[in-house]
Design an enzyme around this catalytic site. Structure first.
Site, PDB file in Angstrom:
ATOM      1  CG  ASP A 401       5.169   1.265  -8.160  1.00  0.00           C
ATOM      2  OD1 ASP A 401       5.725   0.418  -8.857  1.00  0.00           O
ATOM      3  OD2 ASP A 401       4.318   2.060  -8.613  1.00  0.00           O
ATOM      4  NE  ARG A 463      -7.673   4.847   0.739  1.00  0.00           N
ATOM      5  CZ  ARG A 463      -6.460   5.086   0.250  1.00  0.00           C
ATOM      6  NH1 ARG A 463      -5.533   4.167   0.307  1.00  0.00           N
ATOM      7  NH2 ARG A 463      -6.179   6.239  -0.315  1.00  0.00           N
TER       8      ARG A 463
END
Ligand code: IMP
Ligand code: MG
Length: 476
Positions: A401, A463
């Protein structure tokens, strides 16, 4: 100013960095930068000998590209031998010169001369100080005197840090302290530079940079934008400068009208000074950045679940298989170690390794996250189990990111002297990048949206989704 004056001023500042409470790497990076400037060099590095005394690794550097810094470990015996014998040595870079272990890398970097001098601690060789120049350089007596003073200050800085680590350890283990020189808290705590900001968002941003050990300067420079005759009528001062990344950052949490004005200024600065790198983080960029760590107005947002599927299970599998094939080809007959960062990477690394057709080892690391506990700086909470020295390492990441995590981890891994170090990331949110790290294998490039599933979480959840989805777009 004459050379004496320049060197005196530089030494004054270097001595101050040496005696500051900054973490070692930060202090040495500042010293490298100041030394490089005083010598009018293109770059400077501080190298240390590894415990086995076989390799030199870069502890701090200034002015060198990532490509150059990651060129590989330096074998200490093949390295410039005169330096180890205590000489200041000047090496001209050319492919025929067997003292330069990476002549192509040096040429790409436009390095013409390398000046090296030894770092001695109580008569023992512990590392090197190197200056890189793009011109052909002869060094004078006064250059030598300056550099040797710098190298002594560097050794003292390293010694001070070692001493502080010892003190901190004995504090933890409860064993009585042998030495009582300085206040431990002041010596080991990170720098507190929270005052002087004009906005709380700047304070928070500085803390985030501190956490990822990225050196910053607040409003260090103003750029003239308009003139009337000789008089400057308009200036622009970006909020932050990140010297290691050579990047200016303008942070704005202002209303739209004022942003338009800022955008105009930034366009102008880019026109007038095309050589500078500047990035504007507007309100929504900034809030999204904070929200990722659970901060800011969006930080505690409740989410209603998945808004859309970005990549289906089948799409992911297809891409992972093709990455695994490329990796297997590129690393044929090599010694590959996959290093994954927990927990986000679990699905990706487990699928990836099953499709890699050459033998591999797998290692895991875990690191602390910004905002958890009261940590001042990122910490490795689980380190490698096995040595990666001399191995070909492929760092496997779920998503890159801002790049701050990866930047920190690569520096850490590089210090372990791998034979090579590359990066494979399933997802690349390039648009948000602050630290620009080359990624060798990329699964998908994705837009600036918060995504979950296939190992990736939001506050610990999601997840287990077998696909990659976008979370509530009104918030992220
Ligand atoms: P960076 O340091 O900003 O590059 O952040 C990297 C880490 O942030 C990743 O390893 C993830 O753990 C987390 N991260 C970044 N973007 C996302 C996202 O969209 N969803 C879930 N986790 C993310
Ligand atoms: Mg991660």
């Amino acid at each position: 100013m004459d050379k004496n004056g320049t060197y005196f001023l530089a030494l004054k500042q270097i001595a101050r960095h040496a005696n500051s409470a900054k973490p070692l790497k930060k202090a040495l990076t500042l010293i490298a930068r100041r030394t490089s400037q005083a010598m009018k060099a293109t770059g400077c590095s501080i190298l240390l000998l590894n415990p086995k005394k076989e390799h030199l690794f870069i502890l701090a550097a200034f002015g060198l590209s990532d490509r150059y810094l990651r060129k590989g470990a330096l074998n200490v015996y093949k390295s410039i031998p005169d330096i180890i014998n205590g000489e200041i040595t000047t090496v001209r870079v050319s492919s025929g010169n067997n003292h330069t272990q990476y002549p192509e890398a040096a040429e790409l970097e436009n390095i013409h001369t390398i000046i090296g001098l030894p770092l001695f601690q109580e008569g023992e060789f512990i590392g090197e100080l190197r200056l890189y120049t793009s011109d052909e350089r002869q060094i004078s007596t006064i250059d030598k005197e300056f550099l040797s003073a710098v190298s002594n200050l560097i050794v003292l800085t390293i010694e001070k840090s070692e001493l502080n680590n010892l003190l901190a350890q004995s504090e933890k283990t409860g064993k009585p302290k042998q030495v009582k020189l300085i206040d431990i808290a002041a010596a080991t705590g990170s720098v507190s530079r929270t005052s002087g900001f004009s906005h709380p968002s700047e304070d928070e941003f500085a803390k985030l940079l501190d956490f990822y050990r990225i050196e910053w300067l607040y409003e260090p420079k103003s750029f003239p934008l308009a003139w009337e005759g000789k008089k400057i009528t308009e200036m622009f001062t970006p909020d932050f400068y990140l010297p290691e990344l050579d990047l200016y950052i303008e942070l704005t949490t202002l209303r739209q009208k004022l942003i338009t004005e800022k955008n105009r200024k930034i366009r102008k600065i880019r026109e007038l000074h095309p050589e500078i790198h500047i990035k504007l983080l507007n309100k929504s960029d900034y809030y999204k950045l904070l929200a990722k760590y659970g901060y800011g107005p969006l930080g505690g947002s409740k989410v209603e679940g998945i808004n859309k599927v970005l990549f289906s299970h089948t799409q992911i599998q297809r891409r992972v298989i093709s990455l695994a094939k490329r990796i297997s080809q590129d690393y044929q007959d090599r010694n590959l170690v996959l290093v994954g960062v927990l927990k986000g990477v679990i699905c990706f690394i487990s699928d990836l390794m099953q499709h890699i057709s050459i033998p591999v080892n797998v290692e895991f690391m875990a690191i602390s996250y910004y905002g958890t506990d009261k940590e001042q700086a990122v910490k490795i909470t689980k380190d490698l189990d096995a040595s990666i020295a001399g191995r070909d390492v492929l760092m496997v990441e779920d998503i890159v990111d801002t790049g701050m995590t990866l930047n920190y981890l690569l520096n850490h891994l590089y210090a372990h002297n791998p034979a090579s170090l590359k990066v494979c990331a399933l997802l690349d949110k390039r648009i948000r990048r602050l630290v620009d790290i080359p990624i060798d294998y990329i699964g998908f490039e994705i837009p600036d949206e918060f995504i979950v599933g296939y190992g990736l979480d939001y506050h610990g959840e999601y997840r287990n989704l077998p696909f990659i989805g976008v979370l509530n777009p009104e918030i992220f």
